[in-house]
Design an enzyme around this catalytic site. Structure first.
Site, PDB file in Angstrom:
ATOM      1  N   MET A 270      -4.734  -6.655 -40.924  1.00  0.00           N
ATOM      2  CA  MET A 270      -3.406  -6.402 -40.563  1.00  0.00           C
ATOM      3  C   MET A 270      -2.431  -7.052 -41.428  1.00  0.00           C
ATOM      4  O   MET A 270      -1.247  -7.801 -41.100  1.00  0.00           O
ATOM      5  CB  MET A 270      -3.458  -6.917 -39.212  1.00  0.00           C
ATOM      6  CG  MET A 270      -4.210  -6.233 -38.197  1.00  0.00           C
ATOM      7  SD  MET A 270      -3.729  -5.911 -36.611  1.00  0.00           S
ATOM      8  CE  MET A 270      -3.944  -7.665 -35.910  1.00  0.00           C
ATOM      9  N   GLY A 271      -2.881  -7.510 -42.670  1.00  0.00           N
ATOM     10  CA  GLY A 271      -1.803  -8.032 -43.509  1.00  0.00           C
ATOM     11  C   GLY A 271      -1.828  -9.748 -43.275  1.00  0.00           C
ATOM     12  O   GLY A 271      -2.469 -10.035 -42.677  1.00  0.00           O
TER      13      GLY A 271
ATOM     14  N   HIS B  86      -9.428 -13.266 -45.581  1.00  0.00           N
ATOM     15  CA  HIS B  86      -9.226 -12.223 -45.973  1.00  0.00           C
ATOM     16  C   HIS B  86      -9.766 -11.965 -47.585  1.00  0.00           C
ATOM     17  O   HIS B  86     -10.391 -10.841 -47.883  1.00  0.00           O
ATOM     18  CB  HIS B  86      -7.853 -11.465 -45.950  1.00  0.00           C
ATOM     19  CG  HIS B  86      -7.020 -11.567 -44.581  1.00  0.00           C
ATOM     20  ND1 HIS B  86      -6.101 -12.253 -44.306  1.00  0.00           N
ATOM     21  CD2 HIS B  86      -7.364 -10.644 -43.386  1.00  0.00           C
ATOM     22  CE1 HIS B  86      -5.658 -12.121 -42.953  1.00  0.00           C
ATOM     23  NE2 HIS B  86      -6.654 -11.040 -42.528  1.00  0.00           N
TER      24      HIS B  86
ATOM     25  N   LYS C  75     -15.708 -14.178 -38.216  1.00  0.00           N
ATOM     26  CA  LYS C  75     -14.633 -14.700 -37.538  1.00  0.00           C
ATOM     27  C   LYS C  75     -14.350 -14.103 -36.077  1.00  0.00           C
ATOM     28  O   LYS C  75     -14.458 -14.561 -34.949  1.00  0.00           O
ATOM     29  CB  LYS C  75     -13.108 -15.094 -38.111  1.00  0.00           C
ATOM     30  CG  LYS C  75     -12.537 -16.072 -37.487  1.00  0.00           C
ATOM     31  CD  LYS C  75     -11.125 -15.912 -37.663  1.00  0.00           C
ATOM     32  CE  LYS C  75     -10.825 -15.547 -36.534  1.00  0.00           C
ATOM     33  NZ  LYS C  75      -9.074 -15.083 -36.580  1.00  0.00           N
ATOM     34  N   ASP C  76     -14.279 -12.987 -36.417  1.00  0.00           N
ATOM     35  CA  ASP C  76     -14.242 -11.980 -35.176  1.00  0.00           C
ATOM     36  C   ASP C  76     -15.428 -11.090 -35.039  1.00  0.00           C
ATOM     37  O   ASP C  76     -15.774  -9.931 -35.057  1.00  0.00           O
ATOM     38  CB  ASP C  76     -13.194 -10.663 -35.615  1.00  0.00           C
ATOM     39  CG  ASP C  76     -11.679 -11.310 -35.957  1.00  0.00           C
ATOM     40  OD1 ASP C  76     -11.090 -11.405 -35.130  1.00  0.00           O
ATOM     41  OD2 ASP C  76     -11.415 -11.588 -37.227  1.00  0.00           O
TER      42      ASP C  76
ATOM     43  N   ARG D 207      -2.821 -16.126 -37.231  1.00  0.00           N
ATOM     44  CA  ARG D 207      -2.121 -16.690 -35.827  1.00  0.00           C
ATOM     45  C   ARG D 207      -2.244 -18.098 -35.991  1.00  0.00           C
ATOM     46  O   ARG D 207      -1.271 -18.556 -35.106  1.00  0.00           O
ATOM     47  CB  ARG D 207      -2.799 -16.229 -34.739  1.00  0.00           C
ATOM     48  CG  ARG D 207      -2.793 -14.718 -34.230  1.00  0.00           C
ATOM     49  CD  ARG D 207      -3.211 -14.221 -32.998  1.00  0.00           C
ATOM     50  NE  ARG D 207      -2.889 -12.803 -32.349  1.00  0.00           N
ATOM     51  CZ  ARG D 207      -3.550 -11.749 -32.588  1.00  0.00           C
ATOM     52  NH1 ARG D 207      -4.524 -12.024 -33.054  1.00  0.00           N
ATOM     53  NH2 ARG D 207      -2.880 -10.821 -32.271  1.00  0.00           N
TER      54      ARG D 207
HETATM   55  P1  AMP Z   1      -7.182  -9.309 -39.681  1.00  0.00           P
HETATM   56  O1  AMP Z   1      -5.913  -9.135 -40.572  1.00  0.00           O
HETATM   57  O2  AMP Z   1      -6.893 -10.488 -38.890  1.00  0.00           O
HETATM   58  O3  AMP Z   1      -7.404  -7.977 -38.781  1.00  0.00           O
HETATM   59  O4  AMP Z   1      -8.499  -9.755 -40.283  1.00  0.00           O
HETATM   60  C1  AMP Z   1      -8.996  -8.401 -41.070  1.00  0.00           C
HETATM   61  C2  AMP Z   1     -10.570  -8.753 -41.492  1.00  0.00           C
HETATM   62  O5  AMP Z   1     -10.360 -10.035 -42.222  1.00  0.00           O
HETATM   63  C3  AMP Z   1     -11.355  -8.807 -40.354  1.00  0.00           C
HETATM   64  O6  AMP Z   1     -12.651  -8.293 -40.534  1.00  0.00           O
HETATM   65  C4  AMP Z   1     -11.380 -10.026 -39.945  1.00  0.00           C
HETATM   66  O7  AMP Z   1     -12.727 -10.745 -39.324  1.00  0.00           O
HETATM   67  C5  AMP Z   1     -11.681 -10.873 -41.232  1.00  0.00           C
HETATM   68  N1  AMP Z   1     -10.875 -12.448 -41.292  1.00  0.00           N
HETATM   69  C6  AMP Z   1     -10.117 -12.677 -40.663  1.00  0.00           C
HETATM   70  N2  AMP Z   1      -9.977 -14.343 -41.007  1.00  0.00           N
HETATM   71  C7  AMP Z   1     -11.095 -14.391 -41.492  1.00  0.00           C
HETATM   72  C8  AMP Z   1     -11.649 -15.757 -41.857  1.00  0.00           C
HETATM   73  N3  AMP Z   1     -10.990 -16.722 -41.497  1.00  0.00           N
HETATM   74  N4  AMP Z   1     -12.735 -15.555 -42.330  1.00  0.00           N
HETATM   75  C9  AMP Z   1     -13.504 -14.454 -42.786  1.00  0.00           C
HETATM   76  N5  AMP Z   1     -12.952 -13.273 -42.502  1.00  0.00           N
HETATM   77  C10 AMP Z   1     -11.845 -13.504 -41.615  1.00  0.00           C
END
Ligand code: AMP
Length: 282
Positions: free
Chosen positions: A30-31, A37, A149-150, A187
């Site tokens: 989501m950027g 990321h 993380k997720d 966040r």
């Molecule tokens: P998001 O932009 O938050 O939707 O995350 C995009 C991808 O990056 C998802 O697969 C998340 O699980 C991964 N991600 C986000 N934060 C982390 C982190 N601290 N360590 C590893 N992967 C992450």
């Protein structure tokens, strides 16, 4: 590096690339890109000839009272970071591109979507599964990269890929943390300096729990009690959930055996932070 906004154009571009013997790695985001990321991006770069990153703040995974409008959007900076990491393509579609007028179809992974985060975020994983399902159809990658993380997101999406026969391998990348242990997250920007200092208790609690299990504890209740007490005593965080569940079904475990997921969600002000540790107990 190319920035592409239209599905049609992305398909044309990837069609060209696919004619040569290449593998495509895909990192949906989501950027507001950070090192978490980028760990996914680096892994994809190592393992594939071509890496596609999507940047799309997906409205359907936010609840009506959640932070869709205020979610950090830093596209220019994201492009620079991606360029530095030698990402081949950023897919940055508009909302209309993904959900054209009259859009009616959802993907729902039942049961596991309703547990943990699904309880306080009804419909969240329907939105996640739908958008990732669409993105997989658009990009058609060989490997999909997701962050540990997720953890629930990984479980839900692996299920979706299996149940709906998406021809893609799913790779989970370990959680990237700040030096103090706080899991990196877009966040985290919502946190005040005090909250940011306090938020390290989440990983501390998880680590202490893991140590206790590794040392031989096989009952969930005392582990959870200790974690809850530690977080309450050492921070202003309000616990949304704190659980010990089976790593596949996400059902609560009383006895710790097999694939164990220790997971939590805690509010610090308006920021809802999640973290987890997965371990195998013999
Ligand atoms: P998001 O932009 O938050 O939707 O995350 C995009 C991808 O990056 C998802 O697969 C998340 O699980 C991964 N991600 C986000 N934060 C982390 C982190 N601290 N360590 C590893 N992967 C992450």
């Amino acid at each position: 590096m190319k920035v592409i906004r239209r599905t049609k154009h992305l398909r044309q571009e990837l069609g060209r690339a696919r004619r040569r013997p290449r593998t495509i790695g895909f990192v949906p985001t989501m950027g507001a890109l950070h090192d978490g990321h980028l760990a996914l991006v680096r892994r994809s770069r190592r393992e594939n000839d071509l890496t596609v990153v999507s940047v799309f703040v997906n409205p359907t995974q936010f609840g009506p009272r959640e932070d869709f409008r205020s979610y950090p959007r830093t596209f220019k900076k994201d492009v620079l970071l991606a360029k530095k990491e030698k990402v081949d393509i950023i897919f940055h579609p508009s909302i209309k591109e993904i959900y054209p007028r009259g859009y009616l179809t959802d993907i729902e992974v039942r049961e596991i979507s309703d547990r943990l985060c699904g309880r306080s975020r009804p419909g969240h994983f329907r939105g996640v599964a739908t958008v990732v399902g669409k993105l997989l159809n658009i990009v058609d990658p060989d490997i999909l990269y997701l962050g540990q993380k997720d953890a629930q997101q990984c479980v839900v999406l692996r299920h979706m890929v299996r149940d709906l026969d998406f021809p893609v391998k799913v790779t989970t990348v370990p959680t990237v943390r700040e030096p103090g242990g706080l899991a990196m997250s877009s966040r985290n920007q919502y946190l005040s300096a005090v909250q940011r200092r306090e938020a390290v208790v989440l990983y501390q609690a998880l680590r202490t729990a893991r140590k206790r299990i590794v040392a031989g504890e096989r009952t969930a209740a005392p582990v959870l009690r200790e974690m809850r007490r530690y977080i309450r005593k050492n921070s202003s965080g309000i616990i949304d959930y704190l659980v010990c569940v089976d790593g596949q079904t996400l059902r609560p475990l009383r006895v710790l055996r097999g694939e164990v997921l220790l997971a939590l969600a805690v509010y610090f002000g308006k920021a809802r932070l999640i973290d987890n540790i997965a371990l195998t107990v013999k």
